[in-house]
Design a protein around this motif. Structure first.
Motif, PDB file in Angstrom:
ATOM      1  N   GLN A 548      43.521  72.605 105.523  1.00  0.00           N
ATOM      2  CA  GLN A 548      44.215  72.551 106.796  1.00  0.00           C
ATOM      3  C   GLN A 548      44.871  71.192 106.948  1.00  0.00           C
ATOM      4  O   GLN A 548      44.385  70.186 106.404  1.00  0.00           O
ATOM      5  CB  GLN A 548      43.218  72.784 107.943  1.00  0.00           C
ATOM      6  CG  GLN A 548      43.848  73.008 109.307  1.00  0.00           C
ATOM      7  CD  GLN A 548      44.697  74.247 109.352  1.00  0.00           C
ATOM      8  OE1 GLN A 548      45.910  74.163 109.258  1.00  0.00           O
ATOM      9  NE2 GLN A 548      44.066  75.413 109.456  1.00  0.00           N
ATOM     10  N   PHE A 549      45.996  71.154 107.660  1.00  0.00           N
ATOM     11  CA  PHE A 549      46.638  69.886 107.986  1.00  0.00           C
ATOM     12  C   PHE A 549      46.004  69.299 109.240  1.00  0.00           C
ATOM     13  O   PHE A 549      45.487  70.034 110.101  1.00  0.00           O
ATOM     14  CB  PHE A 549      48.138  70.078 108.212  1.00  0.00           C
ATOM     15  CG  PHE A 549      48.912  70.417 106.976  1.00  0.00           C
ATOM     16  CD1 PHE A 549      49.002  69.525 105.922  1.00  0.00           C
ATOM     17  CD2 PHE A 549      49.557  71.633 106.857  1.00  0.00           C
ATOM     18  CE1 PHE A 549      49.704  69.840 104.781  1.00  0.00           C
ATOM     19  CE2 PHE A 549      50.267  71.965 105.730  1.00  0.00           C
ATOM     20  CZ  PHE A 549      50.336  71.063 104.680  1.00  0.00           C
ATOM     21  N   ASP A 550      46.072  67.978 109.347  1.00  0.00           N
ATOM     22  CA  ASP A 550      45.626  67.345 110.574  1.00  0.00           C
ATOM     23  C   ASP A 550      46.711  67.507 111.647  1.00  0.00           C
ATOM     24  O   ASP A 550      47.827  67.957 111.350  1.00  0.00           O
ATOM     25  CB  ASP A 550      45.310  65.869 110.322  1.00  0.00           C
ATOM     26  CG  ASP A 550      46.556  65.045 110.034  1.00  0.00           C
ATOM     27  OD1 ASP A 550      47.557  65.646 109.576  1.00  0.00           O
ATOM     28  OD2 ASP A 550      46.544  63.833 110.264  1.00  0.00           O
ATOM     29  N   LEU A 556      46.052  66.110 104.578  1.00  0.00           N
ATOM     30  CA  LEU A 556      45.533  67.416 104.195  1.00  0.00           C
ATOM     31  C   LEU A 556      44.026  67.315 104.066  1.00  0.00           C
ATOM     32  O   LEU A 556      43.513  66.421 103.391  1.00  0.00           O
ATOM     33  CB  LEU A 556      46.153  67.868 102.865  1.00  0.00           C
ATOM     34  CG  LEU A 556      45.708  69.226 102.329  1.00  0.00           C
ATOM     35  CD1 LEU A 556      46.270  70.347 103.185  1.00  0.00           C
ATOM     36  CD2 LEU A 556      46.144  69.402 100.877  1.00  0.00           C
ATOM     37  N   ILE A 557      43.326  68.239 104.715  1.00  0.00           N
ATOM     38  CA  ILE A 557      41.863  68.306 104.629  1.00  0.00           C
ATOM     39  C   ILE A 557      41.494  69.552 103.832  1.00  0.00           C
ATOM     40  O   ILE A 557      41.962  70.656 104.141  1.00  0.00           O
ATOM     41  CB  ILE A 557      41.200  68.334 106.015  1.00  0.00           C
ATOM     42  CG1 ILE A 557      41.581  67.078 106.807  1.00  0.00           C
ATOM     43  CG2 ILE A 557      39.697  68.411 105.886  1.00  0.00           C
ATOM     44  CD1 ILE A 557      42.688  67.261 107.768  1.00  0.00           C
ATOM     45  N   THR A 558      40.682  69.399 102.813  1.00  0.00           N
ATOM     46  CA  THR A 558      40.281  70.504 101.944  1.00  0.00           C
ATOM     47  C   THR A 558      38.767  70.606 101.896  1.00  0.00           C
ATOM     48  O   THR A 558      38.049  69.600 101.968  1.00  0.00           O
ATOM     49  CB  THR A 558      40.825  70.305 100.514  1.00  0.00           C
ATOM     50  OG1 THR A 558      40.323  69.072  99.983  1.00  0.00           O
ATOM     51  CG2 THR A 558      42.338  70.291 100.510  1.00  0.00           C
ATOM     52  N   CYS A 592      40.933  70.919 112.982  1.00  0.00           N
ATOM     53  CA  CYS A 592      41.022  69.528 113.431  1.00  0.00           C
ATOM     54  C   CYS A 592      41.471  69.469 114.892  1.00  0.00           C
ATOM     55  O   CYS A 592      42.644  69.217 115.185  1.00  0.00           O
ATOM     56  CB  CYS A 592      41.993  68.736 112.557  1.00  0.00           C
ATOM     57  SG  CYS A 592      41.612  68.779 110.802  1.00  0.00           S
ATOM     58  N   PRO A 593      40.584  69.676 115.857  1.00  0.00           N
ATOM     59  CA  PRO A 593      40.961  69.545 117.265  1.00  0.00           C
ATOM     60  C   PRO A 593      40.605  68.167 117.823  1.00  0.00           C
ATOM     61  O   PRO A 593      39.480  67.686 117.652  1.00  0.00           O
ATOM     62  CB  PRO A 593      40.125  70.635 117.938  1.00  0.00           C
ATOM     63  CG  PRO A 593      38.891  70.725 117.103  1.00  0.00           C
ATOM     64  CD  PRO A 593      39.259  70.297 115.702  1.00  0.00           C
ATOM     65  N   ARG A 594      41.552  67.513 118.494  1.00  0.00           N
ATOM     66  CA  ARG A 594      41.303  66.280 119.254  1.00  0.00           C
ATOM     67  C   ARG A 594      40.514  65.244 118.463  1.00  0.00           C
ATOM     68  O   ARG A 594      39.389  64.877 118.810  1.00  0.00           O
ATOM     69  CB  ARG A 594      40.565  66.611 120.552  1.00  0.00           C
ATOM     70  CG  ARG A 594      41.396  67.408 121.537  1.00  0.00           C
ATOM     71  CD  ARG A 594      40.681  67.519 122.853  1.00  0.00           C
ATOM     72  NE  ARG A 594      41.437  68.312 123.817  1.00  0.00           N
ATOM     73  CZ  ARG A 594      41.035  68.576 125.061  1.00  0.00           C
ATOM     74  NH1 ARG A 594      39.883  68.088 125.489  1.00  0.00           N
ATOM     75  NH2 ARG A 594      41.761  69.306 125.871  1.00  0.00           N
ATOM     76  N   ASP A 595      41.091  64.765 117.370  1.00  0.00           N
ATOM     77  CA  ASP A 595      40.477  63.703 116.573  1.00  0.00           C
ATOM     78  C   ASP A 595      39.094  64.082 116.058  1.00  0.00           C
ATOM     79  O   ASP A 595      38.210  63.237 115.918  1.00  0.00           O
ATOM     80  CB  ASP A 595      40.393  62.399 117.380  1.00  0.00           C
ATOM     81  CG  ASP A 595      41.754  61.907 117.800  1.00  0.00           C
ATOM     82  OD1 ASP A 595      42.725  62.176 117.079  1.00  0.00           O
ATOM     83  OD2 ASP A 595      41.855  61.270 118.875  1.00  0.00           O
ATOM     84  N   ARG A 596      38.897  65.353 115.806  1.00  0.00           N
ATOM     85  CA  ARG A 596      37.649  65.823 115.219  1.00  0.00           C
ATOM     86  C   ARG A 596      37.972  66.652 113.978  1.00  0.00           C
ATOM     87  O   ARG A 596      39.034  67.247 113.879  1.00  0.00           O
ATOM     88  CB  ARG A 596      36.849  66.704 116.192  1.00  0.00           C
ATOM     89  CG  ARG A 596      36.403  66.001 117.466  1.00  0.00           C
ATOM     90  CD  ARG A 596      35.282  65.003 117.204  1.00  0.00           C
ATOM     91  NE  ARG A 596      34.679  64.572 118.447  1.00  0.00           N
ATOM     92  CZ  ARG A 596      35.142  63.615 119.229  1.00  0.00           C
ATOM     93  NH1 ARG A 596      36.269  62.988 118.899  1.00  0.00           N
ATOM     94  NH2 ARG A 596      34.508  63.268 120.335  1.00  0.00           N
ATOM     95  N   ILE A 597      37.049  66.685 113.060  1.00  0.00           N
ATOM     96  CA  ILE A 597      37.128  67.563 111.889  1.00  0.00           C
ATOM     97  C   ILE A 597      35.895  68.445 111.934  1.00  0.00           C
ATOM     98  O   ILE A 597      34.768  67.973 111.734  1.00  0.00           O
ATOM     99  CB  ILE A 597      37.186  66.767 110.575  1.00  0.00           C
ATOM    100  CG1 ILE A 597      38.429  65.873 110.532  1.00  0.00           C
ATOM    101  CG2 ILE A 597      37.200  67.724 109.382  1.00  0.00           C
ATOM    102  CD1 ILE A 597      38.533  65.025 109.281  1.00  0.00           C
ATOM    103  N   LEU A 598      36.108  69.729 112.230  1.00  0.00           N
ATOM    104  CA  LEU A 598      35.011  70.686 112.328  1.00  0.00           C
ATOM    105  C   LEU A 598      34.898  71.438 111.006  1.00  0.00           C
ATOM    106  O   LEU A 598      35.879  72.009 110.515  1.00  0.00           O
ATOM    107  CB  LEU A 598      35.252  71.665 113.474  1.00  0.00           C
ATOM    108  CG  LEU A 598      35.460  71.043 114.862  1.00  0.00           C
ATOM    109  CD1 LEU A 598      35.613  72.135 115.903  1.00  0.00           C
ATOM    110  CD2 LEU A 598      34.305  70.111 115.224  1.00  0.00           C
TER     111      LEU A 598
END
Length: 1201
Positions: A548-550, A556-558, A592-598
């Motif tokens: 997903q992109f930030d 890019l977060i994998t 990635c919601p609101r400066d978080r990575i779930l």
């Protein structure tokens, strides 16, 4: 200090920057394409000068000024893009170290990509050793072809797929290898048993099955390798100098003619022309004293051997001759040495052309000739590879730089117009002849000095020899090349980035590729993005499961199967953050919601990381899911600048059909959704109440059971179990308990159940074991329904429609999964399930794994496991307030889709299919109240994009494009209307105009072969596909054939009628008159048919299929043949093999004296009884009993038995 720092930086960037033009694979209009070493030094000074605020970096305005002064007149958009590429951490500034790191990593990744992708001939992973018994340097590796076929006929050219390999060591050891690289035998040169002698070169004479071996003893020996023995046949002795290199050529048309060239350490080149080599190189020579015949070199020059005319070109070079080669196309030979003025010599064999030298600084160590391009490629001590025109010795066509040591070996691959080079420092490079780029750069580590190479263009195998033998195999699978794939493994995800206008895809081989969407070109690629150490202590790639992109679209977060999560700058392949998850299970989804990575996965929990805080441990939310989490998405109703207005909610789905809504800031569960349990959301209090109620129910059942067991202890055990079973059925339900009565009723029930004792509980356990099946089926079915029993309720994908406002009658969340059901949910606390419809192509057994929508929320795109893409109009689907004029807008959109004008057929199911349909749980669960929620939105498009499952779908709003990824290893680009544009990574890239204009009937090969009629119509913009045209042609052919058949019948009928009339009139008809009558009747019948308007075409029954575009040359028209009558032949066998056929005419035998006399005579004549008795006694047939005689057989037949 600044000058010293700039000098060191320039030296670091000199290699990749100067070679960037040759190795880069990115689009030519990138900003960093024009960055040179001089401009980089200037930019370094500007970074120090432009830092006005002294913060150590440049903001966007300062960066623009610096780039304009360095690069000239460029647009602000290009500068902003390069700024966002470098500023991956989004801190708003770029310092010099950050910019320099970006440039270095980008060039490094793109250089590695160019050595691995389709431009590269070999892969570093394909390098492997071949075990051999060589103990000294391998001076030559040869491919020995078979020049004759199985019938002994001479071939027209060398077949590199049929033959074997030979390797020769400096110590005289010769090894033979099969075409599959298996060692067959090992031999030794006799004269080299003395350790002071070396073998200098070896060549093959395949037309006479001999090897020529040159040694430092000034001899050349010819060995016959055809048989099992390695036998010496000839030996050239008393040469004035030691032969160092040789070459051989023979004529395929006339194999008797051959040319043998020798270069020695005196700078001389000797040319031997054979005119009858088939009988032996030097004719029939016998020397019984010395064994193998010896040929004195001086006698060769004098012409003593008429079959070998020899000429020695003396003093051609000042130094040793390094290599010689005969160019049969131009009838010249080429030789080289290491001198400056006589580096390479081109001499005419026939003496008709002028001979000339090539002058190269430090000389030439090696060279090769390409007949296809008519070029000479040289390598020398100056570290450069040069390309020459053979007729222009003054100046080279091109100079290929990159090697850091002397180039010792050069070989041309003509099929691909590539040059394979090896340097003294064990550096292997592959250059392209046309654009002079380096497509492969590989360093052979842990390998000795390379002494020889050999390349097979058919097998695409490169042998490398030192004191050991190794090989490179081609890394490209022919099947993958034909399939036109994007990755070498199934693609797990492909997402579109609107900021940089690129598509990023990942596969199960842990490879991430960035594609340019305007032309489908590969921008950058990095392998083994996620890796781990295998049992063999090797680094292996781990499958990438999600990415997903930030929110800024810059990173890019994998996530991977081994539980690792990484954050990337995908523009240069730099790993910015290796997130420590401490998980060893698969990561299935992230957002990635609101400066978080779930992060979610098989651990059934949600891990919340704070973006940018690497030292801060993650917050682990409560474990509410009972099964593995499959998908996650978020809904943020607030603006980007105002995150305090409305809370952000997160939705997660699991394998058992649960969808849990969370509050992102606190991580608390709000409520749970499940279509198999009801429409409305279930809050935490309701869920807890249901658990307590079920617990009380079980306690009440135990209490009743214990009382019944105490009262009936003396009765029969079987009767007791039946009684308790009957009462158990009545106690499965409990009246509703209010919240006020909860604390009052709980304690007495627990105390009563505990006070009974262990004896009663043991009796209860017996009953529970007997009734386990009933309880598991009844209780579970009532609680979860039949759908959840076999886990056919998995929710694989969640999608929030961010353009919709929250409301109880408005669906913001769409879910998809098992059996192709797509459901629309309202995330309001009073909302729930608002609509559901079946989106898979098949009515049962398929799932929808991928969903996406446009920014306005008008289109919903789904992809299923059959490879079908469907576009749905959801602009008015499950919305509380429908905007005015939306119907007209929807109708206008539908006109642009071809599918809506094709009248797609409705799916009809038979009784068995309907039964299977219901059996496979493709119907919605009854708890979801299908009569209320089963709503189907208008479908705008449906076509098959892949032949395998679609794993990912991404929507490009700017141009209304769809990016699909599948397990067939391809990533494809389509328009939303269904027009195919291309496959990312295909051989010929598409142009930007193809995104707006139709490129014609361009279809994927697999879809063209196996696509349905509706799919082909959609992809052909409603036009008829080729098979439809072929079917129409076939129907026309059948109509014409039927017309011909009717014409022939009418002709025969007219002829028969005419003859009947003439016979009735008493007219005799002979053969000649009958022929004339038939011809006349044919003409009359044809005229009669034309008068009636039938107008038959002039055709014959023999169809010329060679002119047919669809039938092909091998088509044969079917012919009808009259079947032969079946004749059943029965025969009766006796011991004498006499066969009596009932179809033959015969008379019944009667028992008369003459008949018996005849049979007795036959018996005495042939001595049947004695013959049978002898067989029975010798072989034991019938356990000693004699065989039946012919008399018994005939008598039996006469009696009718």
């Amino acid at each position: 200090m600044a000058d010293e720092g700039r000098e060191s930086i320039s030296s670091r960037l000199k290699g990749p920057v100067l070679s960037a033009k040759g190795t880069r694979q990115g689009p030519p209009d990138d900003l960093d394409e024009g960055m040179t070493q001089e401009k980089l030094n200037q930019l370094h000074d500007l970074f120090e000068e432009m830092d006005e605020d002294g913060g150590g970096g440049l903001d966007i305005d300062e960066f623009k000024n610096a780039m304009r002064q360095t690069m000239g007149n460029i647009s602000d958009k290009e500068i902003e893009l390069i700024f966002m590429k470098v500023d991956a951490n989004c801190d708003g500034s770029v310092d010099w170290d950050e910019y320099l790191s970006y440039m270095l990593l980008e060039f490094q990744e793109k250089s590695q990509m160019s050595s691995i992708v389709e431009g590269g001939l070999f892969s570093p992973d394909s390098f492997r050793d071949l075990p051999s018994n060589h103990r000294d340097a391998i001076i030559k590796i040869l491919f020995v072809p078979n020049v004759t076929n199985s019938r002994g006929e001479m071939l027209k050219e060398i077949d590199y797929s049929n033959g074997r390999y030979i390797s020769a060591g400096r110590d005289g050891r010769v090894n033979f290898w099969s075409i599959e690289y298996q060692q067959q035998r090992s031999c030794f040169i006799d004269n080299l048993k003395d350790v002071s002698l070396w073998m200098t070169d070896m060549i093959c004479l395949p037309n006479i099955n001999m090897l020529a071996c040159a040694t430092t003893d000034r001899n050349i020996m010819f060995y016959d390798y055809a048989g099992s023995l390695f036998e010496k046949k000839y030996e050239i002795v008393q040469m004035p100098f030691s032969p160092l290199c040789m070459d051989y050529w023979f004529d395929f048309v006339d194999s008797k003619n051959a040319i043998f060239i020798i270069g020695d350490d005196g700078g001389n080149v000797s040319v031997v022309e054979f005119n009858d080599i088939a009988g032996g190189p030097f004719g029939q020579i016998q020397d019984k004293l010395r064994g193998a015949p010896q040929v004195v070199f001086r006698d060769l020059l004098k012409g003593k051997y008429p079959t070998a005319r020899t000429k020695m070109h003396q003093g051609i070079h000042r130094d040793w001759v390094n290599q010689v080669k005969y160019l049969h196309d131009i009838h010249c030979f080429v030789s080289c040495d290491c001198s400056n003025d006589k580096s390479m010599y081109l001499g005419d064999i026939l003496g008709k052309k002028a001979n000339y030298y090539f002058q190269i600084q430090k000389g030439v160590l090696c060279f090769d000739y390409c007949f296809h391009n008519n070029i000479l490629v040289t390598g020398g001590l100056d570290h450069n590879v040069r390309i020459w025109n053979p007729y222009m010795p003054k100046r080279a066509i091109a100079v290929l730089m990159g090697h850091l040591d002397a180039v010792t070996h050069v070989q041309v691959y003509s099929d691909r117009d590539q040059v394979i080079t090896v340097s003294k420092d064990r550096n292997l490079r592959v250059y392209d002849v046309h654009d002079h780029s380096c497509t492969l750069n590989f360093q052979l580590k842990n390998f000795s000095l390379i002494s020889s190479i050999s390349f097979n263009p058919k097998q695409k195998v490169l042998f490398v020899g030192s004191n050991e033998l190794a090989l490179f195999e081609n890394n490209q699978d022919e099947e993958l090349q034909q399939r036109q794939v994007s990755h070498e493994a199934p693609v797990t995800a492909a997402i579109y980035n609107s900021l940089f206008n690129v598509v990023v895809s990942a596969c199960q081989a842990s490879t991430i590729i960035c594609w340019n969407i305007t032309n489908g070109e590969k921008v950058i690629q990095f392998k083994k993005a996620h890796s781990q150490i295998s049992g063999d202590c090797e680094e292996v790639g781990v499958e990438i499961t999600c990415m997903q992109f930030d929110p800024s679209l810059r990173r890019l977060i994998t996530g991977a199967r081994n539980g690792s999560v990484k954050v990337w700058n995908f523009n240069n392949g730099a790993c910015l953050w290796d997130v420590e998850t401490d998980l060893d299970r698969e990561i299935t989804s992230l957002c990635c919601p609101r400066d978080r990575i779930l992060v979610t996965g098989w651990n059934r929990q949600v891990l919340a990381f704070v973006d940018g805080e690497e030292d801060l441990p993650p917050k682990i939310w409560d474990k509410k899911h009972k099964e593995d989490i499959l998908a996650v998405d978020f809904y943020d109703p607030a603006d980007e600048d105002d995150h305090q207005a409305d809370p952000c909610i997160v939705a997660t789905s699991s394998y058992d059909g649960d969808i849990i809504i969370w509050e992102m800031e606190t991580g608390h569960m709000l409520y749970r959704l499940n279509a198999n349990e009801g429409l409305k959301p279930q809050t935490y209090f309701k869920q807890k109440m249901s658990k307590i109620q079920s617990k009380l129910t079980s306690m009440s059942v135990l209490s009743k059971m214990s009382q019944d067991l105490a009262m009936q202890r003396s009765n029969d055990e079987k009767l007791q179990e039946q009684t308790i079973f009957n009462k158990l059925q009545g106690t499965l339900t409990l009246p509703q308990i209010t919240e006020n009565q909860l604390n009052v009723q709980t304690r007495p029930v627990i105390s009563s159940s505990v006070s009974e004792g262990d004896s009663l509980q043991s009796e209860v356990q017996k009953v529970k074991n007997r009734l386990g099946k009933f309880r598991s089926s009844a209780a579970s079915d009532e609680k979860l329904g039949a759908h959840a029993q076999e886990h056919h309720v998995a929710v694989d994908k969640l999608l929030f429609i961010h353009s919709r406002e929250e409301g109880k009658d408005t669906a913001q969340l769409f879910s998809s999964g098992a059996h192709g059901w797509v459901r629309a949910w309202s995330v309001h606390r009073d909302g729930g399930l608002l609509g559901q419809f079946h989106a898979a192509h098949k009515p049962y057994g398929e799932s929808v794994l991928a969903m996406c929508c446009d920014d306005l929320g008008d289109f919903l795109v789904t992809g299923d496991t059959q490879g079908y893409i469907k576009v749905w109009d959801i602009s008015e689907y499950c919305i509380e307030d429908v905007p005015e004029g939306s119907s007209a807008k929807r109708q206008e959109k539908a006109k642009s889709f071809v599918y809506t004008n094709l009248n797609p057929p409705q799916r009809q199911m038979s009784g068995s299919e309907k039964e299977r349909y219901e059996k496979q749980y493709a119907v919605p669960p009854p708890e979801s109240e299908p009569h209320k929620t089963h709503k189907i939105p208008p479908i705008l498009n449906s076509f098959r994009a892949h032949m395998k499952a679609v794993n990912s779908v991404s929507y490009c709003d700017e141009q209304d494009l769809l990016v699909t990824a599948s397990t067939d290893c391809s990533v494809r680009l389509w328009t939303v209307q269904g027009r195919f544009i291309g496959i990312f990574g295909q051989k010929n890239n598409w142009s930007p105009n193809d995104l707006e204009m139709s490129p014609g009937h361009r279809l994927p090969d697999d879809i063209r072969r196996e696509g349905s009629a509706m799919t082909l119509k959609v992809l052909n913009a409603g036009g008829n596909s080729r098979w439809v045209q072929s079917f129409k042609l076939f129907k026309a052919w059948r109509a014409r054939k039927k017309t011909l058949f009717m014409m022939s019948r009418m002709r025969l009928h007219a002829k028969a009628k005419k003859e009947q009339e003439r016979r009735a009139a008493g007219i005799d008809i002979d053969d000649e008159d009958a022929t004339k009558t038939a011809d006349t009747s044919d003409d009359m019948s044809e005229t009669h048919i034309q008068d009636r308007g039938l107008n038959p075409p002039v055709l014959t029954n023999d169809i010329d299929a060679s002119h047919s575009k669809y039938l092909g040359k091998t088509f044969k028209a079917p012919g009808k043949h009259r079947a032969m009558p079946k004749v059943t032949i029965k025969h009766i066998e006796n011991t004498c093999q006499v066969q009596v056929y009932p179809c033959l005419r015969f008379s019944d035998l009667t028992k008369t004296a003459s008949t018996m006399k005849t049979i007795s005579g036959i018996q005495q004549k042939y001595n049947l009884l004695s013959y049978n008795d002898r067989r029975a006694n010798n072989k034991g047939v019938g356990k000693g009993r004699p065989m039946r005689s012919m008399l018994d057989t005939v008598t039996e037949m006469m009696s009718g038995s």
